[in-house]
Enzyme design. Sequence first.
Site, PDB file in Angstrom:
ATOM      1  N   SER A   7       0.840  -1.199   0.000  1.00 37.10           N
ATOM      2  CA  SER A   7       0.000   0.000   0.000  1.00 37.10           C
ATOM      3  C   SER A   7       0.871   1.243   0.000  1.00 37.10           C
ATOM      4  O   SER A   7       1.668   1.460   0.925  1.00 37.10           O
ATOM      5  CB  SER A   7      -0.897   0.014   1.241  1.00 37.10           C
ATOM      6  OG  SER A   7      -1.413   1.313   1.414  1.00 37.10           O
ATOM      7  N   HIS A  32      -1.265  -1.331  -4.263  1.00 36.87           N
ATOM      8  CA  HIS A  32      -2.515  -0.972  -3.583  1.00 36.87           C
ATOM      9  C   HIS A  32      -2.543   0.539  -3.373  1.00 36.87           C
ATOM     10  O   HIS A  32      -1.643   1.115  -2.757  1.00 36.87           O
ATOM     11  CB  HIS A  32      -2.561  -1.714  -2.244  1.00 36.87           C
ATOM     12  CG  HIS A  32      -3.849  -1.590  -1.497  1.00 36.87           C
ATOM     13  ND1 HIS A  32      -4.927  -2.404  -1.738  1.00 36.87           N
ATOM     14  CD2 HIS A  32      -4.212  -0.767  -0.496  1.00 36.87           C
ATOM     15  CE1 HIS A  32      -5.920  -2.082  -0.919  1.00 36.87           C
ATOM     16  NE2 HIS A  32      -5.510  -1.080  -0.146  1.00 36.87           N
ATOM     17  N   ASP A  34      -4.796   3.616  -1.865  1.00 38.46           N
ATOM     18  CA  ASP A  34      -5.883   3.920  -0.934  1.00 38.46           C
ATOM     19  C   ASP A  34      -6.442   5.313  -1.180  1.00 38.46           C
ATOM     20  O   ASP A  34      -5.775   6.313  -0.928  1.00 38.46           O
ATOM     21  CB  ASP A  34      -5.361   3.842   0.503  1.00 38.46           C
ATOM     22  CG  ASP A  34      -5.111   2.410   0.932  1.00 38.46           C
ATOM     23  OD1 ASP A  34      -6.057   1.603   0.892  1.00 38.46           O
ATOM     24  OD2 ASP A  34      -3.961   2.100   1.295  1.00 38.46           O
ATOM     25  N   MET A  36      -9.119   8.035  -0.077  1.00 39.20           N
ATOM     26  CA  MET A  36      -9.948   8.393   1.096  1.00 39.20           C
ATOM     27  C   MET A  36     -10.544   9.783   0.901  1.00 39.20           C
ATOM     28  O   MET A  36      -9.860  10.686   0.409  1.00 39.20           O
ATOM     29  CB  MET A  36      -9.093   8.390   2.360  1.00 39.20           C
ATOM     30  CG  MET A  36      -8.383   7.071   2.610  1.00 39.20           C
ATOM     31  SD  MET A  36      -7.529   7.083   4.182  1.00 39.20           S
ATOM     32  CE  MET A  36      -6.596   5.557   4.081  1.00 39.20           C
ATOM     33  N   HIS A  65      -8.340   0.904  -3.830  1.00 34.11           N
ATOM     34  CA  HIS A  65      -9.249   0.702  -2.697  1.00 34.11           C
ATOM     35  C   HIS A  65      -9.948   2.029  -2.412  1.00 34.11           C
ATOM     36  O   HIS A  65      -9.331   2.959  -1.882  1.00 34.11           O
ATOM     37  CB  HIS A  65      -8.401   0.231  -1.503  1.00 34.11           C
ATOM     38  CG  HIS A  65      -9.167   0.011  -0.243  1.00 34.11           C
ATOM     39  ND1 HIS A  65      -8.544  -0.197   0.976  1.00 34.11           N
ATOM     40  CD2 HIS A  65     -10.503  -0.063   0.011  1.00 34.11           C
ATOM     41  CE1 HIS A  65      -9.458  -0.371   1.911  1.00 34.11           C
ATOM     42  NE2 HIS A  65     -10.654  -0.284   1.354  1.00 34.11           N
ATOM     43  N   MET A  67     -12.152   4.234  -0.382  1.00 37.36           N
ATOM     44  CA  MET A  67     -12.798   4.475   0.910  1.00 37.36           C
ATOM     45  C   MET A  67     -13.520   5.804   0.800  1.00 37.36           C
ATOM     46  O   MET A  67     -13.137   6.812   1.410  1.00 37.36           O
ATOM     47  CB  MET A  67     -11.748   4.473   2.026  1.00 37.36           C
ATOM     48  CG  MET A  67     -11.269   3.067   2.366  1.00 37.36           C
ATOM     49  SD  MET A  67      -9.682   3.064   3.205  1.00 37.36           S
ATOM     50  CE  MET A  67      -8.604   3.133   1.797  1.00 37.36           C
ATOM     51  N   MET A 136     -11.321  -6.003   5.643  1.00 36.51           N
ATOM     52  CA  MET A 136     -10.499  -5.056   6.411  1.00 36.51           C
ATOM     53  C   MET A 136     -10.167  -5.679   7.765  1.00 36.51           C
ATOM     54  O   MET A 136     -11.057  -6.093   8.506  1.00 36.51           O
ATOM     55  CB  MET A 136     -11.239  -3.735   6.630  1.00 36.51           C
ATOM     56  CG  MET A 136     -11.382  -2.859   5.392  1.00 36.51           C
ATOM     57  SD  MET A 136      -9.838  -2.504   4.526  1.00 36.51           S
ATOM     58  CE  MET A 136      -8.921  -1.612   5.788  1.00 36.51           C
ATOM     59  N   ASP A 174      -6.447  -6.495   4.493  1.00 39.44           N
ATOM     60  CA  ASP A 174      -5.832  -5.163   4.513  1.00 39.44           C
ATOM     61  C   ASP A 174      -5.841  -4.595   5.927  1.00 39.44           C
ATOM     62  O   ASP A 174      -6.919  -4.370   6.500  1.00 39.44           O
ATOM     63  CB  ASP A 174      -6.636  -4.261   3.556  1.00 39.44           C
ATOM     64  CG  ASP A 174      -6.039  -2.865   3.390  1.00 39.44           C
ATOM     65  OD1 ASP A 174      -4.971  -2.586   3.969  1.00 39.44           O
ATOM     66  OD2 ASP A 174      -6.665  -2.055   2.668  1.00 39.44           O
TER      67      ASP A 174
HETATM   68  C1  DX5 Z   1      -6.099   1.577   5.716  1.00 37.95           C
HETATM   69  C2  DX5 Z   1      -5.692   1.226   4.319  1.00 37.95           C
HETATM   70  C3  DX5 Z   1      -4.570   0.286   4.223  1.00 37.95           C
HETATM   71  C4  DX5 Z   1      -3.281   0.764   4.862  1.00 37.95           C
HETATM   72  C5  DX5 Z   1      -2.626  -0.436   5.441  1.00 37.95           C
HETATM   73  O1  DX5 Z   1      -7.353   2.136   5.721  1.00 37.95           O
HETATM   74  O2  DX5 Z   1      -6.772   0.658   3.600  1.00 37.95           O
HETATM   75  O3  DX5 Z   1      -4.343  -0.144   2.881  1.00 37.95           O
HETATM   76  O4  DX5 Z   1      -2.392   1.372   3.976  1.00 37.95           O
HETATM   77  O5  DX5 Z   1      -1.497  -0.034   6.160  1.00 37.95           O
HETATM   78  P1  DX5 Z   1      -0.754  -1.015   7.161  1.00 37.95           P
HETATM   79  O6  DX5 Z   1      -0.309  -2.215   6.326  1.00 37.95           O
HETATM   80  O7  DX5 Z   1       0.373  -0.192   7.656  1.00 37.95           O
HETATM   81  O8  DX5 Z   1      -1.753  -1.408   8.209  1.00 37.95           O
HETATM   82 ZN    ZN Z   2      -6.372  -0.303   1.605  1.00 37.68          ZN
END
Ligand code: DX5
Ligand code: ZN
Length: 225
Positions: A7, A32, A34, A36, A65, A67, A136, A174
């Site tokens: 990620s 990956h 993310d 948000m 991903h 969110m 998750m 994740d």
């Molecule tokens: C959190 C993200 C993850 C995050 C994971 O909401 O969806 O993808 O980057 O990070 P680690 O592996 O550090 O928990």
């Molecule tokens: Zn993620």
Amino acid sequence: MIKISPSVLSADLANLYSECAAIDAAGADLIHLDVMDGAFVPNLTFGAPVIKWARPSTKLPFDVHLMIEEPIRYVEDFVKAGADILTVHSEACANLSATIDKIHACGIKAGVSIKPNTPVDVLFSLLDKIDMVLIMTVEPGFGGQGLIEETLPKITELKREITRRGLTLPIEVDGGIKAENIGRVAACGADIFVAGSSVFGKPDRAAAITALRQAAEQAEKGLAD
Ligand code: DX5
Ligand code: ZN
């Protein structure tokens, strides 16, 4: 087959292009990303324009991903930006089925994710029409959190249902995945492992990916024996 999807949330985001190229060279299977929105989760990252500029840095699949609330509004933007798999949250969609259909109509794979407190059986009616489930293992929003152990039985339950129905869609996990716990998560039946801080936070990222992969493969082998 075990896959590792680092990620970039824990990468140097001001240098996302070179970070993607470097993690490809370090042995990642997917990347990956993310996204948000500060509404579905209490944090903000980046959107489709940033992904578009990072896209030429690697041929690895972009595992995006989302969110964000009502992701159906942005599906076309993320597909045009170069997403290969677009994962939406079941909790964020008023019409999850229509959202999946829209992703497929744009020609890419659709994943559906659930937060730690969402029961896994909400996804059972969709398993025939989606390409991946993302469980998750932390509350979404931030990297570097500890894995929530109570989420692991959902992986076992989902794997059982996928196998019972003769399906082949992979289970991605994740949040909080590290070399010390990945074996236990793999033993529950997960296939794709997102890892942010446990890859980008390490000085030798290739060694970090190898350590994760080896621990997961060993556990997967134990499962098959
Ligand atoms: C959190 C993200 C993850 C995050 C994971 O909401 O969806 O993808 O980057 O990070 P680690 O592996 O550090 O928990
Ligand atoms: Zn993620």
